[in-house]
Design a protein around this motif. Structure first.
Motif, PDB file in Angstrom:
ATOM      1  N   ALA A 232       0.621  -1.075  -0.067  1.00  0.00           N
ATOM      2  CA  ALA A 232      -0.389   0.289   0.096  1.00  0.00           C
ATOM      3  C   ALA A 232       1.057   1.004   0.007  1.00  0.00           C
ATOM      4  N   GLN A 233       0.612   1.732  -0.216  1.00  0.00           N
ATOM      5  CA  GLN A 233       1.478   4.153  -0.380  1.00  0.00           C
ATOM      6  C   GLN A 233       0.200   4.660  -0.097  1.00  0.00           C
ATOM      7  N   PHE A 234       0.923   5.688   0.323  1.00  0.00           N
ATOM      8  CA  PHE A 234       0.492   6.397   1.329  1.00  0.00           C
ATOM      9  C   PHE A 234       1.335   7.494   1.434  1.00  0.00           C
ATOM     10  N   GLU A 235       1.037   8.760   1.127  1.00  0.00           N
ATOM     11  CA  GLU A 235       1.857  10.133   1.358  1.00  0.00           C
ATOM     12  C   GLU A 235       1.464  10.336   3.053  1.00  0.00           C
ATOM     13  N   GLY A 236       2.813  10.805   3.601  1.00  0.00           N
ATOM     14  CA  GLY A 236       3.189  10.993   4.884  1.00  0.00           C
ATOM     15  C   GLY A 236       3.520  12.033   5.215  1.00  0.00           C
ATOM     16  N   GLU A 237       4.234  12.887   6.505  1.00  0.00           N
ATOM     17  CA  GLU A 237       4.450  13.353   6.546  1.00  0.00           C
ATOM     18  C   GLU A 237       5.826  13.466   7.841  1.00  0.00           C
ATOM     19  N   VAL A 238       7.017  13.480   7.681  1.00  0.00           N
ATOM     20  CA  VAL A 238       8.146  13.124   8.328  1.00  0.00           C
ATOM     21  C   VAL A 238       8.108  13.783   9.501  1.00  0.00           C
ATOM     22  N   VAL A 239       8.134  12.783  10.676  1.00  0.00           N
ATOM     23  CA  VAL A 239       7.947  14.004  11.853  1.00  0.00           C
ATOM     24  C   VAL A 239       9.281  13.383  12.693  1.00  0.00           C
ATOM     25  N   GLU A 240       9.781  12.563  12.814  1.00  0.00           N
ATOM     26  CA  GLU A 240      11.230  12.952  13.494  1.00  0.00           C
ATOM     27  C   GLU A 240      12.275  11.755  12.606  1.00  0.00           C
ATOM     28  N   ILE A 241      13.451  12.257  13.323  1.00  0.00           N
ATOM     29  CA  ILE A 241      14.684  11.721  11.589  1.00  0.00           C
ATOM     30  C   ILE A 241      15.737  11.427  13.817  1.00  0.00           C
ATOM     31  N   THR A 242      16.208  10.023  12.801  1.00  0.00           N
ATOM     32  CA  THR A 242      17.234   9.634  14.036  1.00  0.00           C
ATOM     33  C   THR A 242      18.364   9.380  12.853  1.00  0.00           C
ATOM     34  N   ASP A 243      19.411   8.452  13.535  1.00  0.00           N
ATOM     35  CA  ASP A 243      20.262   7.915  12.968  1.00  0.00           C
ATOM     36  C   ASP A 243      19.878   6.736  11.874  1.00  0.00           C
ATOM     37  N   PHE A 244      19.453   5.670  13.131  1.00  0.00           N
ATOM     38  CA  PHE A 244      18.848   4.790  12.310  1.00  0.00           C
ATOM     39  C   PHE A 244      17.679   4.468  10.950  1.00  0.00           C
ATOM     40  N   GLY A 245      16.908   6.069  11.199  1.00  0.00           N
ATOM     41  CA  GLY A 245      15.897   6.123   9.953  1.00  0.00           C
ATOM     42  C   GLY A 245      14.777   7.422   9.926  1.00  0.00           C
ATOM     43  N   VAL A 246      14.060   7.383   9.327  1.00  0.00           N
ATOM     44  CA  VAL A 246      12.979   8.541   9.442  1.00  0.00           C
ATOM     45  C   VAL A 246      11.483   7.892  10.031  1.00  0.00           C
ATOM     46  N   PHE A 247      11.279   8.543  10.728  1.00  0.00           N
ATOM     47  CA  PHE A 247       9.411   8.412  11.156  1.00  0.00           C
ATOM     48  C   PHE A 247       8.777   8.852  10.483  1.00  0.00           C
ATOM     49  N   VAL A 248       8.014   8.103   9.578  1.00  0.00           N
ATOM     50  CA  VAL A 248       7.131   9.705   9.064  1.00  0.00           C
ATOM     51  C   VAL A 248       5.201   8.880   9.305  1.00  0.00           C
ATOM     52  N   ASN A 249       4.945   9.705   9.678  1.00  0.00           N
ATOM     53  CA  ASN A 249       2.894   9.940   9.777  1.00  0.00           C
ATOM     54  C   ASN A 249       2.943   9.593   8.964  1.00  0.00           C
ATOM     55  N   LEU A 250       1.639   9.098   8.955  1.00  0.00           N
ATOM     56  CA  LEU A 250       0.725   8.264   8.358  1.00  0.00           C
ATOM     57  C   LEU A 250      -0.971   8.999   8.136  1.00  0.00           C
ATOM     58  N   GLY A 251      -0.803   9.090   8.892  1.00  0.00           N
ATOM     59  CA  GLY A 251      -2.898   9.185   9.238  1.00  0.00           C
ATOM     60  C   GLY A 251      -2.658   9.313  10.408  1.00  0.00           C
ATOM     61  N   GLY A 252      -2.625   9.194  11.966  1.00  0.00           N
ATOM     62  CA  GLY A 252      -2.507   8.854  12.645  1.00  0.00           C
ATOM     63  C   GLY A 252      -1.867   8.193  13.679  1.00  0.00           C
ATOM     64  N   ILE A 253      -1.215   7.480  12.582  1.00  0.00           N
ATOM     65  CA  ILE A 253       0.390   6.082  13.004  1.00  0.00           C
ATOM     66  C   ILE A 253       0.969   6.626  12.120  1.00  0.00           C
ATOM     67  N   ASP A 254       2.758   5.658  12.905  1.00  0.00           N
ATOM     68  CA  ASP A 254       3.164   6.287  12.399  1.00  0.00           C
ATOM     69  C   ASP A 254       4.520   5.237  12.358  1.00  0.00           C
ATOM     70  N   GLY A 255       5.073   5.387  10.515  1.00  0.00           N
ATOM     71  CA  GLY A 255       5.899   4.265  10.449  1.00  0.00           C
ATOM     72  C   GLY A 255       7.503   4.042  10.324  1.00  0.00           C
ATOM     73  N   LEU A 256       8.192   3.930  10.002  1.00  0.00           N
ATOM     74  CA  LEU A 256       9.493   3.764  10.060  1.00  0.00           C
ATOM     75  C   LEU A 256      10.402   3.499   8.676  1.00  0.00           C
ATOM     76  N   VAL A 257      11.284   4.650   8.410  1.00  0.00           N
ATOM     77  CA  VAL A 257      11.779   4.367   7.328  1.00  0.00           C
ATOM     78  C   VAL A 257      12.931   4.595   7.451  1.00  0.00           C
TER      79      VAL A 257
END
Length: 559
Positions: A232-257
């Motif tokens: 599934a594909q989503f447009e999300g917003e980057v909410v946090e950046i860490t050394d190991f990746g990026v957290f993206v808000n998909l709409g009420g829930i975050d995923g890790l890139v």
């Protein structure tokens, strides 16, 4: 009937009794009194005085504005006084009060103190406003209503806002769903909040912006969870950046890139690719409902640069790229985002021995190179920079035929001979057997590095980039230089003195640190002209030169 009503009709009249000694009479032009008729006076006398108590909220009419404050008729036996410092949160001067209020206007006030024996009633407009604000806040709390406030300032532990004239505290933990380290950007900005604590006795008002966000997040989460599946594909917003990746808000829930799924290109830190607040397109890789983890990918939605790479690039082709990383063994050059090639240190110069790539280039430089090898399976490209210029060794045999005398400095010494500079960047080997008319056991007994000596050319191999010289024959010893060819026997290469005896590497093998093999052979570069790679083998050279390739008796006679 005796008329006790005090009227300021006469010039220089006195103020109503307030229990204090009147100040110097104010000129008439500085006071404004409402016009009163006899009927007004009689009507006011006919009214029964109103009983007021501390804590009451009363409505009154402004009588006049003086140095002591605003005199207000609240229907009591005496007029009440609102001191200037009780008009609002900020101090007010007499001139400002006269501009803000006029005699005859209605005003609401809070009864602070009642002292009728001394003819004194003290009022406060500020506290009346606060009381009104508390009532409004209580209704908001009952209705769990969200409202907007403007943040006034940052204090220790959070922010301060004003709600209905009452200071409210917004703790740092209630600013966002994630920890906020810098509160400065919120100062002076409007913010939607909810009441989470209201205590009038302790004058305590706590508000929360996080409660608003969590409510929105819960609503959005319900809509998003039903769509979560691999692919599934989503447009999300980057909410946090860490050394190991990026957290993206998909709409009420975050995923890790994970950083490996951000882009095909090279980068040092995920913040080099995205920043907080960016809108990005992501694809769901997998969902772990038990651990509430969602793995996402950004590069899955972009084209792999290796697709069609062999159609766009060929061996021998000149390319231009940007240096992205320097290592001890070479430099990585980005040909296009996600497509890099390695320039080994041995392929950076024809004549100079490069110990580290930073001697030739630095990160960010634009360089021109030639493709030596392409391996789509292992996703590797080998490049050479020296191949972009003519090989100076190719013209040496014509300029220095065997027997040509040369003069130069000793650039290096080994147990088996000395290296002499023929011209800038070009060195040749004078074997120990060709150093002197007499037998030499240790070259250091005769020479030291930097000494200038003369010799003759024995042979030059431009392919292997090796040159053999003889000082003994320059001094008149021996016949024409045809009896011993150290070049063809493997001697005379400049790299021989550094190779450390690593036999079996004569094919030009090289290995990238970390197990990535960047081995290639010069024969791969047939389309780009003569491109050679090599590593010296000292032991093989010595075997070929001593014994194992010549006549020991003849050598002894020559020595």
């Amino acid at each position: 009937m005796e008329d006790n009503t005090q009227t300021p009709a006469q010039q220089g009249g006195t103020q109503p009794t307030t229990g204090t000694t009147p100040s110097t009479p104010t000129p008439v032009e500085e006071r404004e009194y409402p016009a009163m008729t006899m009927e007004d006076i009689l009507a006011s006398e006919a009214q029964e005085p109103q009983n007021v108590s501390r804590g009451d909220i009363v409505d009154g009419t402004i009588v006049f504005i003086g140095q002591e404050g605003i005199a207000v008729d609240i229907g009591a036996k005496v007029e009440g006084i609102i001191p200037l410092n009780q008009l609002g949160d900020e101090p007010v001067t007499l001139e400002q009060a006269q501009e803000m209020y006029k005699a005859g206007e209605q005003i609401e006030a809070y009864v602070v103190r009642v002292d009728l024996p001394n003819s004194q009633i003290v009022l406060s407009k500020k506290r009346a406003d606060q009381d009104k604000g508390w009532r409004v806040l209580e209704k908001m709390q009952e209705a769990e209503e969200a409202f907007e406030v403007e943040v006034l300032e940052k204090v220790r532990g959070g922010l301060v806002a004003q709600v209905e004239g009452i200071r409210a505290f917004l703790p740092a933990s209630q600013v966002d769903t994630r920890r906020v380290n810098d509160l400065d950007p919120y100062v002076g900005k409007p913010l939607m909040v909810k009441l989470i604590e209201l205590n009038r006795k302790r004058n305590r008002v706590i508000i929360s912006h996080r409660a608003i966000l969590e409510a929105q997040k819960a609503k959005a989460r319900e809509a998003t969870v039903g769509q979560l599946e691999a692919g599934a594909q989503f447009e999300g917003e980057v909410v946090e950046i860490t050394d190991f990746g990026v957290f993206v808000n998909l709409g009420g829930i975050d995923g890790l890139v994970h950083r490996s799924e951000l882009t095909y290109g090279r980068f040092n830190h995920p913040r080099d690719v995205v920043k907080v607040g960016d809108k990005v397109q992501v694809q769901v890789m997998d969902v772990d409902n038990d651990r509430e983890r969602i793995n996402l990918s950004m590069k899955a939605l972009t084209q792999d640069p290796w697709e069609g790479a062999t159609d766009r690039y060929s061996i021998g082709q000149k390319v231009t790229g940007k240096v992205t990383n320097l290592t001890n063994f070479g430099a990585f050059v980005e040909l296009e985002p996600g497509l890099e090639g390695l320039v080994h240190v041995s392929e950076m110069s024809w004549t100079k021995r490069v110990r580290h790539p930073n001697e030739v280039m630095k990160e960010g430089d634009e360089v021109e190179a030639v493709i030596l090898r392409i391996d789509p399976k292992d996703r590797r490209i080998s490049l050479g920079i020296r191949q972009t210029t003519d090989d100076p060794w190719s013209a040496l045999p014509d300029r220095y035929p065997p027997g040509t005398p040369v003069k130069g400095k000793i650039t290096g010494m080994t147990d088996f001979g000395v290296f002499m500079e023929i011209e800038e960047g070009i060195e040749g080997l004078i074997h120990i057997s060709e150093l002197d008319l007499n037998r030499v056991n240790n070259p250091a007994d005769l020479f030291k590095k930097g000494d200038e000596i003369e010799a003759v050319i024995l042979n030059i191999d431009p392919v292997e980039q090796r040159a053999s010289l003889s000082r003994r024959r320059f001094l008149g010893g021996g016949a024409a230089p045809t009896q011993r060819d150290y070049v063809s026997q493997g001697g005379g290469a400049r790299s021989d003195r550094y190779s450390g005896g690593q036999g079996g590497q004569r094919g030009g093998g090289r290995r990238r640190e970390g197990g990535a093999d960047y081995a290639y052979n010069a024969k791969d570069a047939q389309q780009g002209g003569k491109i050679s790679t090599k590593l010296g083998d000292v032991y093989a050279d010595l075997f070929a030169q001593f014994g194992l390739g010549g006549d020991k008796k003849t050598e002894d006679e020559q020595g």
